[in-house]
Design a protein around this motif. Structure first.
Motif, mmCIF file in Angstrom:
data_model
loop_
_atom_site.group_PDB
_atom_site.id
_atom_site.type_symbol
_atom_site.label_atom_id
_atom_site.label_comp_id
_atom_site.label_asym_id
_atom_site.label_seq_id
_atom_site.Cartn_x
_atom_site.Cartn_y
_atom_site.Cartn_z
ATOM 1 N N TYR A 65 0.853 -1.173 0.000
ATOM 2 C CA TYR A 65 0.000 0.000 0.000
ATOM 3 C C TYR A 65 0.898 1.234 0.000
ATOM 4 O O TYR A 65 1.770 1.380 0.869
ATOM 5 C CB TYR A 65 -0.916 0.015 1.223
ATOM 6 C CG TYR A 65 -1.846 -1.176 1.274
ATOM 7 C CD1 TYR A 65 -2.872 -1.320 0.344
ATOM 8 C CD2 TYR A 65 -1.691 -2.160 2.244
ATOM 9 C CE1 TYR A 65 -3.725 -2.411 0.389
ATOM 10 C CE2 TYR A 65 -2.529 -3.267 2.284
ATOM 11 C CZ TYR A 65 -3.547 -3.385 1.353
ATOM 12 O OH TYR A 65 -4.368 -4.465 1.395
ATOM 13 N N GLN A 66 0.691 2.103 -0.975
ATOM 14 C CA GLN A 66 1.541 3.285 -1.094
ATOM 15 C C GLN A 66 1.430 4.169 0.140
ATOM 16 O O GLN A 66 2.408 4.760 0.590
ATOM 17 C CB GLN A 66 1.162 4.074 -2.345
ATOM 18 C CG GLN A 66 2.048 5.299 -2.573
ATOM 19 C CD GLN A 66 1.718 6.000 -3.871
ATOM 20 O OE1 GLN A 66 0.758 5.636 -4.549
ATOM 21 N NE2 GLN A 66 2.496 7.001 -4.235
ATOM 22 N N ASN A 67 0.221 4.247 0.695
ATOM 23 C CA ASN A 67 -0.008 5.047 1.892
ATOM 24 C C ASN A 67 -1.239 4.515 2.616
ATOM 25 O O ASN A 67 -1.894 3.566 2.148
ATOM 26 C CB ASN A 67 -0.180 6.531 1.536
ATOM 27 C CG ASN A 67 -1.205 6.736 0.421
ATOM 28 O OD1 ASN A 67 -2.264 6.104 0.426
ATOM 29 N ND2 ASN A 67 -0.882 7.608 -0.532
ATOM 30 N N CYS A 68 -1.550 5.127 3.751
ATOM 31 C CA CYS A 68 -2.674 4.652 4.553
ATOM 32 C C CYS A 68 -4.011 4.917 3.879
ATOM 33 O O CYS A 68 -4.979 4.183 4.094
ATOM 34 C CB CYS A 68 -2.641 5.291 5.950
ATOM 35 S SG CYS A 68 -1.362 4.594 7.018
ATOM 36 N N THR A 69 -4.069 5.939 3.052
ATOM 37 C CA THR A 69 -5.302 6.205 2.315
ATOM 38 C C THR A 69 -5.627 5.029 1.403
ATOM 39 O O THR A 69 -6.776 4.585 1.318
ATOM 40 C CB THR A 69 -5.162 7.492 1.477
ATOM 41 O OG1 THR A 69 -4.902 8.595 2.348
ATOM 42 C CG2 THR A 69 -6.426 7.763 0.680
ATOM 43 N N ALA A 70 -4.597 4.486 0.750
ATOM 44 C CA ALA A 70 -4.792 3.330 -0.125
ATOM 45 C C ALA A 70 -5.184 2.095 0.685
ATOM 46 O O ALA A 70 -6.036 1.303 0.263
ATOM 47 C CB ALA A 70 -3.521 3.059 -0.919
ATOM 48 N N ALA A 71 -4.567 1.939 1.865
ATOM 49 C CA ALA A 71 -4.892 0.786 2.714
ATOM 50 C C ALA A 71 -6.335 0.849 3.196
ATOM 51 O O ALA A 71 -7.044 -0.166 3.219
ATOM 52 C CB ALA A 71 -3.930 0.727 3.900
ATOM 53 N N ARG A 72 -6.779 2.040 3.573
ATOM 54 C CA ARG A 72 -8.155 2.188 4.046
ATOM 55 C C ARG A 72 -9.149 1.972 2.905
ATOM 56 O O ARG A 72 -10.212 1.381 3.097
ATOM 57 C CB ARG A 72 -8.351 3.569 4.662
ATOM 58 C CG ARG A 72 -7.558 3.784 5.950
ATOM 59 C CD ARG A 72 -7.934 5.083 6.638
ATOM 60 N NE ARG A 72 -7.125 5.287 7.825
ATOM 61 C CZ ARG A 72 -6.045 6.077 7.855
ATOM 62 N NH1 ARG A 72 -5.666 6.738 6.774
ATOM 63 N NH2 ARG A 72 -5.348 6.207 8.972
ATOM 64 N N ALA A 73 -8.785 2.452 1.713
ATOM 65 C CA ALA A 73 -9.670 2.271 0.566
ATOM 66 C C ALA A 73 -9.839 0.795 0.232
ATOM 67 O O ALA A 73 -10.894 0.374 -0.253
ATOM 68 C CB ALA A 73 -9.114 3.030 -0.640
ATOM 69 N N ALA A 74 -8.803 0.005 0.520
ATOM 70 C CA ALA A 74 -8.865 -1.433 0.267
ATOM 71 C C ALA A 74 -9.515 -2.186 1.419
ATOM 72 O O ALA A 74 -9.671 -3.409 1.360
ATOM 73 C CB ALA A 74 -7.459 -1.971 0.022
ATOM 74 N N GLY A 75 -9.884 -1.463 2.468
ATOM 75 C CA GLY A 75 -10.518 -2.100 3.625
ATOM 76 C C GLY A 75 -9.544 -2.879 4.479
ATOM 77 O O GLY A 75 -9.936 -3.760 5.242
ATOM 78 N N ALA A 76 -8.242 -2.553 4.374
ATOM 79 C CA ALA A 76 -7.221 -3.340 5.076
ATOM 80 C C ALA A 76 -6.798 -2.730 6.408
ATOM 81 O O ALA A 76 -6.134 -3.382 7.202
ATOM 82 C CB ALA A 76 -5.989 -3.487 4.185
ATOM 83 N N ALA A 77 -7.142 -1.484 6.658
ATOM 84 C CA ALA A 77 -6.667 -0.805 7.864
ATOM 85 C C ALA A 77 -7.581 -1.116 9.050
ATOM 86 O O ALA A 77 -8.789 -1.285 8.880
ATOM 87 C CB ALA A 77 -6.624 0.709 7.622
ATOM 88 N N PRO A 78 -7.016 -1.204 10.257
ATOM 89 C CA PRO A 78 -5.603 -1.115 10.586
ATOM 90 C C PRO A 78 -4.856 -2.393 10.212
ATOM 91 O O PRO A 78 -5.449 -3.467 10.148
ATOM 92 C CB PRO A 78 -5.603 -0.909 12.100
ATOM 93 C CG PRO A 78 -6.839 -1.619 12.550
ATOM 94 C CD PRO A 78 -7.846 -1.410 11.465
ATOM 95 N N ILE A 79 -3.532 -2.270 9.983
ATOM 96 C CA ILE A 79 -2.705 -3.410 9.601
ATOM 97 C C ILE A 79 -1.755 -3.715 10.747
ATOM 98 O O ILE A 79 -0.931 -2.884 11.119
ATOM 99 C CB ILE A 79 -1.897 -3.116 8.325
ATOM 100 C CG1 ILE A 79 -2.798 -2.558 7.217
ATOM 101 C CG2 ILE A 79 -1.182 -4.379 7.854
ATOM 102 C CD1 ILE A 79 -2.041 -2.091 5.994
ATOM 103 N N TYR A 80 -1.861 -4.919 11.306
ATOM 104 C CA TYR A 80 -1.018 -5.309 12.427
ATOM 105 C C TYR A 80 0.329 -5.831 11.916
ATOM 106 O O TYR A 80 0.420 -6.401 10.822
ATOM 107 C CB TYR A 80 -1.692 -6.375 13.279
ATOM 108 C CG TYR A 80 -2.853 -5.854 14.078
ATOM 109 C CD1 TYR A 80 -2.713 -5.512 15.415
ATOM 110 C CD2 TYR A 80 -4.109 -5.687 13.492
ATOM 111 C CE1 TYR A 80 -3.774 -5.008 16.152
ATOM 112 C CE2 TYR A 80 -5.178 -5.183 14.213
ATOM 113 C CZ TYR A 80 -5.003 -4.847 15.540
ATOM 114 O OH TYR A 80 -6.064 -4.353 16.257
#
Length: 332
Positions: free
Chosen positions: A297-312
């Protein structure tokens, strides 16, 4: 005395209050606290699970918002409430919990909590009614303000063992119950209270699972806001992930423990869950495959858009660059 009572009665009628409301036993918080858990369960609507379409953690507001404006975020409020022998980070006005001991209601074990990159996730804050579950059972129709209240409501939050929280994922009572059998009645009763307060429904399998648990404790009432009762199971001492050489426990760690994490287990069908509730076997978090480990994920915005956040830490997509406070949880 008669004159005083007559005056109170007249005043209540004048402002439109029900006669005798000042002396009523009905709880005013909407949970049904103090009432029979079985009776409150019967009052809940029974419907099928709605699609998960549109669910994101952000639908429930910013994680761990200071909704009560006491200067301390929700996570630390719950740690303060549920831990004993609490020590605080210096200069935080007894807000940020540095260490303490949790008597974990889900396992019955005592867990030593120490704030730090390698240790904070030993104790996580669980939504008793998972946010994803709530979304699929009525929360979609709530306002954003009401959903934020639900996500930060102390009544719906418990400090628990991190591993148990992750095993539960977004399961309901039909797919997951605490290993500590002595806590199951209170756990189910609290779920019922949350669903009653926020007008959430239950599935047929979920209701049957709750009723089965409550059949072993017919006197169980919906709990109030005073925390959890003393578990009946014998406790053992457990020190999880403690690293005495860890130098990061002085950092300003804001660990986020949302069960809507990357890799959420797919819910079993309500029919399958109903048949297995007597000995629930929560789905294990799948081990990352080599392909999964290539997730970037390039950044947290991309991670959240993918439904992956938070990432442990250890999960696909985790990078130290995304973990700004170095607490083992990225994109909080």
């Amino acid at each position: 005395m008669t004159t005083i009572l007559s005056g109170l009665l007249a005043a209540s009628l004048l402002v439109g209050l029900p006669t005798g409301s000042a002396f009523a036993d009905e709880p005013t918080d909407g949970t049904g606290a103090g009432q029979s858990a079985t009776e409150v369960l019967e009052s809940l609507e029974v419907k099928g699970r709605a699609p998960k379409t549109g669910y994101k953690r952000t639908q429930f507001g910013k994680a761990w918002t200071d909704v009560d404006h006491n200067g301390c975020d929700t996570r630390n409020d719950i740690l303060n409430r549920d831990l004993t022998s609490v020590r605080y980070k210096w200069g935080t006005h007894k807000c940020v919990v540095k260490s303490g001991t949790l008597h974990d209601p889900y396992t019955g074990k005592d867990i030593k909590f120490k704030k730090g990159k390698k240790t904070s996730t030993a104790v996580q804050i669980d939504h008793v009614v998972a946010l994803s579950d709530a979304w699929q059972k009525g929360a979609q129709k709530l306002s954003k303000t009401k959903r934020t209240e639900l996500a930060n409501d102390p009544y719906n939050l418990l400090a628990v063992q991190g591993r148990a929280n992750q095993k539960k994922s977004d399961g309901d009572a039909a797919t997951w119950l605490p290993a500590n059998k002595g806590f199951r009645c209170e756990y189910v009763a609290r779920q019922i209270g949350v669903k009653h307060k926020y007008s959430l429904w239950v599935t047929k399998a979920e209701k049957e699972a709750m009723a089965k648990v409550l059949s072993s404790c017919p006197a169980q009432t919906v709990p109030d806001y005073t925390g959890v009762g003393v578990a009946t199971t014998e406790t053992t001492e457990e020190s999880e992930q403690t690293d005495q050489t860890d130098q990061s426990d002085e950092q300003d760690v804001q660990t986020q423990d949302d069960q809507s994490q990357s890799g959420e287990q797919t819910q079993q069908s309500d029919q399958q869950a109903s048949s297995s509730v007597s000995t629930p076997e929560p789905a294990q978090e799948p081990a990352p495959t080599p392909q999964q480990q290539d997730v970037y994920y390039q950044n947290c915005t991309a991670a959240r858009a993918a439904g992956a956040a938070p990432i442990y830490q250890g999960q696909p997509g985790y990078r130290s660059q995304l973990d700004r406070d170095h607490d083992g949880v990225a994109c909080e």
